[in-house]
Motif scaffolding. Structure first.
Motif, PDB file in Angstrom:
ATOM      1  N   ALA A 476       3.342 -12.206  11.926  1.00 20.82           N
ATOM      2  CA  ALA A 476       4.785 -12.305  11.706  1.00 20.82           C
ATOM      3  C   ALA A 476       5.408 -10.955  11.315  1.00 20.82           C
ATOM      4  O   ALA A 476       6.596 -10.890  11.030  1.00 20.82           O
ATOM      5  N   ASN A 477       4.578  -9.897  11.294  1.00 25.03           N
ATOM      6  CA  ASN A 477       5.069  -8.555  10.977  1.00 25.03           C
ATOM      7  C   ASN A 477       5.641  -8.490   9.565  1.00 25.03           C
ATOM      8  O   ASN A 477       6.647  -7.826   9.318  1.00 25.03           O
ATOM      9  N   ILE A 478       5.006  -9.191   8.640  1.00 24.33           N
ATOM     10  CA  ILE A 478       5.450  -9.235   7.251  1.00 24.33           C
ATOM     11  C   ILE A 478       4.539  -8.353   6.405  1.00 24.33           C
ATOM     12  O   ILE A 478       3.319  -8.417   6.530  1.00 24.33           O
ATOM     13  N   GLY A 479       5.120  -7.521   5.565  1.00 25.32           N
ATOM     14  CA  GLY A 479       4.352  -6.713   4.633  1.00 25.32           C
ATOM     15  C   GLY A 479       4.270  -7.394   3.277  1.00 25.32           C
ATOM     16  O   GLY A 479       5.146  -8.164   2.903  1.00 25.32           O
ATOM     17  N   THR A 480       3.212  -7.122   2.528  1.00 28.71           N
ATOM     18  CA  THR A 480       3.041  -7.729   1.206  1.00 28.71           C
ATOM     19  C   THR A 480       2.782  -6.647   0.170  1.00 28.71           C
ATOM     20  O   THR A 480       2.229  -5.585   0.474  1.00 28.71           O
ATOM     21  N   GLN A 494      -0.876  -2.471   4.736  1.00 25.66           N
ATOM     22  CA  GLN A 494      -0.575  -1.427   5.723  1.00 25.66           C
ATOM     23  C   GLN A 494       0.851  -1.533   6.246  1.00 25.66           C
ATOM     24  O   GLN A 494       1.540  -0.527   6.438  1.00 25.66           O
ATOM     25  N   ARG A 495       1.330  -2.778   6.481  1.00 33.20           N
ATOM     26  CA  ARG A 495       2.682  -2.947   7.018  1.00 33.20           C
ATOM     27  C   ARG A 495       3.723  -2.449   6.025  1.00 33.20           C
ATOM     28  O   ARG A 495       4.714  -1.823   6.413  1.00 33.20           O
ATOM     29  N   CYS A 496       3.503  -2.715   4.748  1.00 33.75           N
ATOM     30  CA  CYS A 496       4.430  -2.251   3.720  1.00 33.75           C
ATOM     31  C   CYS A 496       4.490  -0.719   3.721  1.00 33.75           C
ATOM     32  O   CYS A 496       5.573  -0.130   3.622  1.00 33.75           O
ATOM     33  N   LYS A 497       3.333  -0.073   3.854  1.00 26.39           N
ATOM     34  CA  LYS A 497       3.319   1.385   3.902  1.00 26.39           C
ATOM     35  C   LYS A 497       4.027   1.910   5.140  1.00 26.39           C
ATOM     36  O   LYS A 497       4.709   2.947   5.086  1.00 26.39           O
ATOM     37  N   ASN A 553      10.582  10.627   7.948  1.00 24.43           N
ATOM     38  CA  ASN A 553      12.012  10.767   7.619  1.00 24.43           C
ATOM     39  C   ASN A 553      12.879   9.753   8.363  1.00 24.43           C
ATOM     40  O   ASN A 553      14.088   9.918   8.484  1.00 24.43           O
ATOM     41  N   GLN A 554      12.281   8.665   8.857  1.00 29.86           N
ATOM     42  CA  GLN A 554      13.024   7.640   9.595  1.00 29.86           C
ATOM     43  C   GLN A 554      13.655   6.657   8.614  1.00 29.86           C
ATOM     44  O   GLN A 554      13.023   6.214   7.656  1.00 29.86           O
ATOM     45  N   VAL A 555      14.925   6.309   8.869  1.00 33.61           N
ATOM     46  CA  VAL A 555      15.644   5.355   8.022  1.00 33.61           C
ATOM     47  C   VAL A 555      15.427   3.949   8.566  1.00 33.61           C
ATOM     48  O   VAL A 555      15.635   3.692   9.746  1.00 33.61           O
ATOM     49  N   ARG A 556      14.995   3.041   7.702  1.00 33.51           N
ATOM     50  CA  ARG A 556      14.764   1.651   8.085  1.00 33.51           C
ATOM     51  C   ARG A 556      15.473   0.733   7.092  1.00 33.51           C
ATOM     52  O   ARG A 556      15.572   1.058   5.907  1.00 33.51           O
ATOM     53  N   SER A 557      15.936  -0.404   7.578  1.00 31.04           N
ATOM     54  CA  SER A 557      16.511  -1.432   6.701  1.00 31.04           C
ATOM     55  C   SER A 557      15.453  -2.480   6.418  1.00 31.04           C
ATOM     56  O   SER A 557      14.769  -2.943   7.338  1.00 31.04           O
ATOM     57  N   VAL A 558      15.296  -2.854   5.142  1.00 31.62           N
ATOM     58  CA  VAL A 558      14.206  -3.727   4.718  1.00 31.62           C
ATOM     59  C   VAL A 558      14.768  -4.851   3.848  1.00 31.62           C
ATOM     60  O   VAL A 558      15.627  -4.618   2.993  1.00 31.62           O
ATOM     61  N   ALA A 559      14.281  -6.079   4.082  1.00 31.66           N
ATOM     62  CA  ALA A 559      14.583  -7.225   3.217  1.00 31.66           C
ATOM     63  C   ALA A 559      13.343  -7.527   2.391  1.00 31.66           C
ATOM     64  O   ALA A 559      12.276  -7.785   2.945  1.00 31.66           O
ATOM     65  N   ALA A 560      13.469  -7.461   1.069  1.00 29.82           N
ATOM     66  CA  ALA A 560      12.347  -7.687   0.160  1.00 29.82           C
ATOM     67  C   ALA A 560      12.588  -8.956  -0.640  1.00 29.82           C
ATOM     68  O   ALA A 560      13.686  -9.185  -1.141  1.00 29.82           O
ATOM     69  N   ALA A 575       5.995 -10.647 -18.231  1.00 25.85           N
ATOM     70  CA  ALA A 575       5.605 -10.603 -16.826  1.00 25.85           C
ATOM     71  C   ALA A 575       4.230  -9.954 -16.712  1.00 25.85           C
ATOM     72  O   ALA A 575       4.009  -8.857 -17.219  1.00 25.85           O
ATOM     73  N   VAL A 576       3.299 -10.646 -16.048  1.00 23.60           N
ATOM     74  CA  VAL A 576       1.941 -10.130 -15.880  1.00 23.60           C
ATOM     75  C   VAL A 576       1.604  -9.853 -14.418  1.00 23.60           C
ATOM     76  O   VAL A 576       0.588  -9.233 -14.127  1.00 23.60           O
ATOM     77  N   ARG A 577       2.461 -10.322 -13.513  1.00 18.32           N
ATOM     78  CA  ARG A 577       2.216 -10.050 -12.100  1.00 18.32           C
ATOM     79  C   ARG A 577       3.533 -10.161 -11.347  1.00 18.32           C
ATOM     80  O   ARG A 577       4.393 -10.971 -11.690  1.00 18.32           O
ATOM     81  N   PHE A 578       3.687  -9.352 -10.321  1.00 24.54           N
ATOM     82  CA  PHE A 578       4.920  -9.320  -9.537  1.00 24.54           C
ATOM     83  C   PHE A 578       4.516  -9.145  -8.080  1.00 24.54           C
ATOM     84  O   PHE A 578       3.974  -8.104  -7.699  1.00 24.54           O
ATOM     85  N   ILE A 579       4.727 -10.173  -7.275  1.00 25.38           N
ATOM     86  CA  ILE A 579       4.258 -10.156  -5.892  1.00 25.38           C
ATOM     87  C   ILE A 579       5.398 -10.516  -4.951  1.00 25.38           C
ATOM     88  O   ILE A 579       6.378 -11.137  -5.353  1.00 25.38           O
ATOM     89  N   GLY A 580       5.257 -10.111  -3.689  1.00 25.21           N
ATOM     90  CA  GLY A 580       6.308 -10.436  -2.736  1.00 25.21           C
ATOM     91  C   GLY A 580       6.032  -9.888  -1.346  1.00 25.21           C
ATOM     92  O   GLY A 580       4.934  -9.397  -1.041  1.00 25.21           O
ATOM     93  N   THR A 581       7.053  -9.964  -0.493  1.00 27.45           N
ATOM     94  CA  THR A 581       6.943  -9.569   0.906  1.00 27.45           C
ATOM     95  C   THR A 581       8.102  -8.659   1.289  1.00 27.45           C
ATOM     96  O   THR A 581       9.144  -8.639   0.627  1.00 27.45           O
ATOM     97  N   VAL A 582       7.912  -7.911   2.378  1.00 28.04           N
ATOM     98  CA  VAL A 582       8.976  -7.081   2.949  1.00 28.04           C
ATOM     99  C   VAL A 582       9.001  -7.311   4.459  1.00 28.04           C
ATOM    100  O   VAL A 582       7.953  -7.495   5.083  1.00 28.04           O
ATOM    101  N   ILE A 583      10.199  -7.309   5.026  1.00 27.37           N
ATOM    102  CA  ILE A 583      10.383  -7.504   6.463  1.00 27.37           C
ATOM    103  C   ILE A 583      11.333  -6.431   6.978  1.00 27.37           C
ATOM    104  O   ILE A 583      12.359  -6.138   6.343  1.00 27.37           O
ATOM    105  N   ASP A 584      11.009  -5.863   8.114  1.00 30.04           N
ATOM    106  CA  ASP A 584      11.864  -4.852   8.739  1.00 30.04           C
ATOM    107  C   ASP A 584      13.051  -5.552   9.405  1.00 30.04           C
ATOM    108  O   ASP A 584      12.884  -6.357  10.322  1.00 30.04           O
ATOM    109  N   ILE A 585      14.273  -5.281   8.899  1.00 28.16           N
ATOM    110  CA  ILE A 585      15.484  -5.889   9.474  1.00 28.16           C
ATOM    111  C   ILE A 585      16.379  -4.828  10.092  1.00 28.16           C
ATOM    112  O   ILE A 585      17.583  -5.034  10.249  1.00 28.16           O
ATOM    113  N   THR A 586      15.784  -3.677  10.450  1.00 24.84           N
ATOM    114  CA  THR A 586      16.576  -2.578  11.014  1.00 24.84           C
ATOM    115  C   THR A 586      17.303  -3.016  12.266  1.00 24.84           C
ATOM    116  O   THR A 586      18.512  -2.780  12.421  1.00 24.84           O
TER     117      THR A 586
END
Length: 786
Positions: A476-480, A494-497, A553-560, A575-586
């Motif tokens: 699904a091309n989702i970063g974590t 890797q996708r998040c990076k 140096n590329q600009v990307r739009s991301v939904a986190a 708070a002891v842990r903070f987790i989530g996902t990122v998606i490229d919405i460029t």
């Protein structure tokens, strides 16, 4: 030949497996239209999901027409292939409300994520309890707006059942440990049975648990003790086994349990009479044989019908064997008991392997279960002989841990593979507690060895499930990401990076995250993180920001999106842990910006076109009538048309609010509208209806200015509208103007209103020239918005 033609007109379905072939061969006329005419966005999304190894389904359009891949067809079970092309609310009627919510959120541009969601499905024609991980994302159509919803479906039923089974086994061990402890020092058989009955009854939430001795004739049944829950009656007494029917006699006399889930349904009123008269709707009766003769019974009863589980039946059977075996031991050892003998008898009948060592580390005792499991000869495992049953690769670890703990006189645990009597190896947990006398002298260990092979299989299944989840997020091309607020450790996949323009091997920190954000978005993103981690908050995190690639140096739009996990054990949640996902919405952001530009350009061009038409009319209108009148009439109508177009442009030509159409049209002719009264709800009408309605209102207000209520100082116009039983009702009423008389002939404006507007609305439009003022009424079906 037909298949080749189909593939030629739907090349995007090639390599789509069975589902791709089914889609190509299906007639879509009544839903999505011919395959070759599908919009490119639908073709692209379909091609992607068909080639995915992960179960995926796309719900297209308002009805959620279902398109899915081969992996999902396995999940669909007996509903495939009829499910393909169906409306999701009809295809899965048992979860229609759940899917309706999914469609509303997805088509509104939202995403949904469920973990271990429990649902009841009818995949094989009967109810089935399943658990799933579900991820829903909107799919953009040709105009950039959500046109469908894409779902990634990962079934977790087997993992959860394995976890439940593991917990059940652990609970079973705890139950028997507690039961063994409770009956260990009891010296009378009736005490043992009463304690077992009470423990079973409370553990199983039963109505009655009873135990009975059988007479020499194996028919007289003496229930000499029982445990009854609140609201249930004791059944102590003497009975004839034959009175309980042929089924009970056959099973029990042949050494098999007698079990009913619904006594009345299974045995009927005659055979089940004895049980039903005692108020027992479901029964599990376990026989106990000694020297080939039925000597005792233990039964667990429920007042209501009950679905006994395999785990419960196994527990009852083992509890029966253990309790009666203990009774036999008690009877044999009434005169003399010694603590070590009690321990050994208990250990020999426990479901786990147990052992004892002396202070030097030599094993002095292993229970019967050890020898049954390993196949070693009696006493062979004593000393350090037990190590020979351990897998050769695990022996160094097992021996080192044991000897090290013995030297330090510490409790310990270690896992190793242990050889069974049949030569196979199973994973076991060896745990021991150090023993000390009252003076604190170390006496050695008492320990147990538990078979955990199935638990490790469950853990492996969990790891495999997590791997499948990682594959799904990759598809699904989702970063974590995963952040530890206490240590500051941050992990990106890797996708998040990639979204931050970083190589896979790069180390990440929170400071690096902030550095990778667009300067204009940095403060907002940081504030969202701090709000999620703040004590007393919801922990939710949802933010959109731009990244500037640290290497490209590329600009990307991301939904986190993500959430914080809190520890509530202290004075204040932390708070002891903070987790989530990122998606490229460029691409989506670019598409939305492009759409806004196109709409603005369309509005500009439409206004320019109207200006050109007015200019041409000024030069071209000549005739017998006064040219100025012709020009004013033409310009007025163009003004009404422009006002309607302005409203539609602001609404992106999707629908027009009826109140705004009326107000803008009248304002274009008469700016002073204090004598205008509007009364009606906020309704939306299609573009063509809005234009026609604007032209009709223009003619009415022009006529009112010339001849009607707006021609004097005291007149006014009332416009009311509403919806009644699915029909649009609109009324234009003039009051306070000069007396009105019907015209000798209908002019262009009247004909346009009564005929043109009626045709557009597929209804009735009528103009009444009443003496007190003109009244125009509209009665038509409420037009639908596309």
């Amino acid at each position: 030949m037909l298949q080749a033609v189909q593939h030629e007109r739907a090349a995007f379905l090639n390599n789509g497996g069975e589902c791709g072939r089914l889609i190509a061969g299906r007639d879509w006329t009544d839903s999505l239209g011919p395959v070759e005419g599908w919009p490119q966005s639908l073709k692209t999304a379909t091609a992607i999901l068909l080639r995915s190894p992960v179960p995926m389904v796309m719900l297209w359009g308002e009805d959620g027409i279902m398109l899915y891949n081969d992996a999902y067809s396995v999940f669909a079970g007996g509903r495939h292939p009829e499910l393909l092309g169906s409306k999701v609310r009809e295809g899965w009627p048992e979860v229609a409300d759940f899917n309706d919510h999914v469609m509303k959120v997805g088509l509104a541009g939202g995403t949904l994520q469920f973990r271990d969601q429990e649902l009841t499905l009818y995949r094989t024609g009967k109810p089935e309890q399943v658990w799933m991980n579900l991820d829903y994302s909107p799919v953009a159509g040709e105009n950039g707006e959500p046109a469908g919803v894409l779902a990634v479906v990962i079934e977790t039923t087997e993992r959860l059942r394995a976890e439940h089974e593991l917990r059940a086994r652990e609970e079973r061990l705890r139950f028997f440990d507690a039961l063994s402890e409770a009956i260990r020092d009891l010296t009378r058989p009736e005490q043992v049975m009463a304690c077992t009955a009470q423990a079973l009854g409370r553990h199983l939430d039963a109505s009655v648990v009873a135990y009975a001795d059988m007479g020499a004739d194996e028919d007289q049944m003496n229930i000499r003790g029982d445990w009854a829950a609140d609201g249930s009656q004791s059944i102590v007494g003497t009975y004839s086994l034959g009175a309980f029917g042929k089924t009970a006699n056959r099973e029990l006399r042949n050494g098999r349990p007698f079990i009913t889930f619904d006594t009345l349904e299974e045995l009927g009123p005659e055979e089940g009479k004895a049980l039903l008269d005692l108020g027992l709707g479901a029964t599990v009766c376990m026989p106990y044989f000694r020297e080939g003769r039925l000597t005792a019974l233990m039964a667990v009863h429920s007042k209501e019908p009950r679905q006994w589980t395999n785990s419960e039946l196994s527990l009852i059977a083992e509890a029966t064997d253990r309790s009666w075996a203990h009774v036999e031991r008690v009877r044999a050892e009434v005169v003399l008991r010694e603590s070590e003998d009690r321990f050994r008898n208990m250990a020999d009948n426990t479901p786990v392997m147990m052992w004892v060592t002396d202070q030097s580390g030599n094993c002095t005792y292993l229970n019967r279960r050890w020898y049954e499991f390993t196949g070693q000869e009696q006493h062979e495992g004593e000393g350090l002989g037990w190590i020979q049953a351990v897998h050769p690769e695990d022996r160094p670890l097992a021996e080192a841990v044991f000897l090290g703990a013995n030297a330090g006189q510490d409790d310990y645990k270690v896992e190793f593979r242990l050889r069974r009597a049949d030569g196979t190896y199973r994973w076991t947990l060896d745990a021991a507690a150090a023993r000390f006398d009252s003076a604190g002298k170390f006496l050695g260990y008492v320990g147990s060895v538990v078979d955990i092979d199935e638990r490790r299989e469950a853990e492996e299944a969990i790891r495999n499930s997590e791997q499948r989840l990682r594959l799904a997020t990759a598809a699904a091309n989702i970063g974590t990401w995963d952040f530890d607020p206490i240590t500051g450790a941050l992990r990106w996949d890797q996708r998040c990076k990639e979204l931050f323009g970083m190589p896979p091997e790069a180390e990440v920190t929170y400071e690096l995250f902030l550095a990778g954000l667009h300067p204009d978005d940095r403060e907002t993103a940081d504030a969202a993180v701090q709000a999620a981690l703040a004590p007393g908050g919801t922990g939710g995190y949802s933010v959109t920001y731009r990244t500037v690639g640290l290497t490209d140096n590329q600009v990307r739009s991301v939904a986190a999106n993500g959430g914080a996990v809190f520890d509530d054990s202290g004075e204040e949640p932390r708070a002891v842990r903070f987790i989530g996902t990122v998606i490229d919405i460029t691409d989506r952001m670019k598409a939305e910006q492009h759409q806004r530009l196109l709409i603005d350009e369309l509005s500009h061009r439409a206004k320019n076109l109207l200006a050109i038409i007015q200019s041409v009319a000024q030069q071209s209108f000549k005739g017998a009538r006064d040219p100025a009148d012709m020009l004013r009439s033409f310009e007025g109508r163009l003004g009404a048309l422009a006002a309607a177009h302005g409203v539609l442009t602001r609404e992106k030509w999707e629908a027009a609010p009826i109140r705004r159409v009326i107000c803008d049209t009248i304002t274009a002719v008469k700016s002073d509208d204090h004598r205008l009264e509007l009364d009606g709800p906020d309704l939306m009408v299609p573009p063509k209806t809005g234009v026609s309605l604007a032209m009709a209102i223009h003619e009415l207000v022009t006529n009112a200015l010339k001849y009607g209520s707006f021609s004097g100082e005291d007149g006014r116009v009332l416009i009311r509208w509403g919806v009644e039983e699915g029909r649009l009702k609109l009324e234009w009423r003039e009051e306070g103007g000069p007396p009105v008389s019907p015209p000798e002939r209908r002019g262009f404006g009247s004909r346009m209103i009564e005929r043109g507007l009626a045709a557009e609305l597929d209804g009735q439009v009528r103009i009444d020239f009443r003496p007190e003022g003109v009244v125009c009424t509209v009665d038509a079906p409420m037009p639908e918005i596309a």
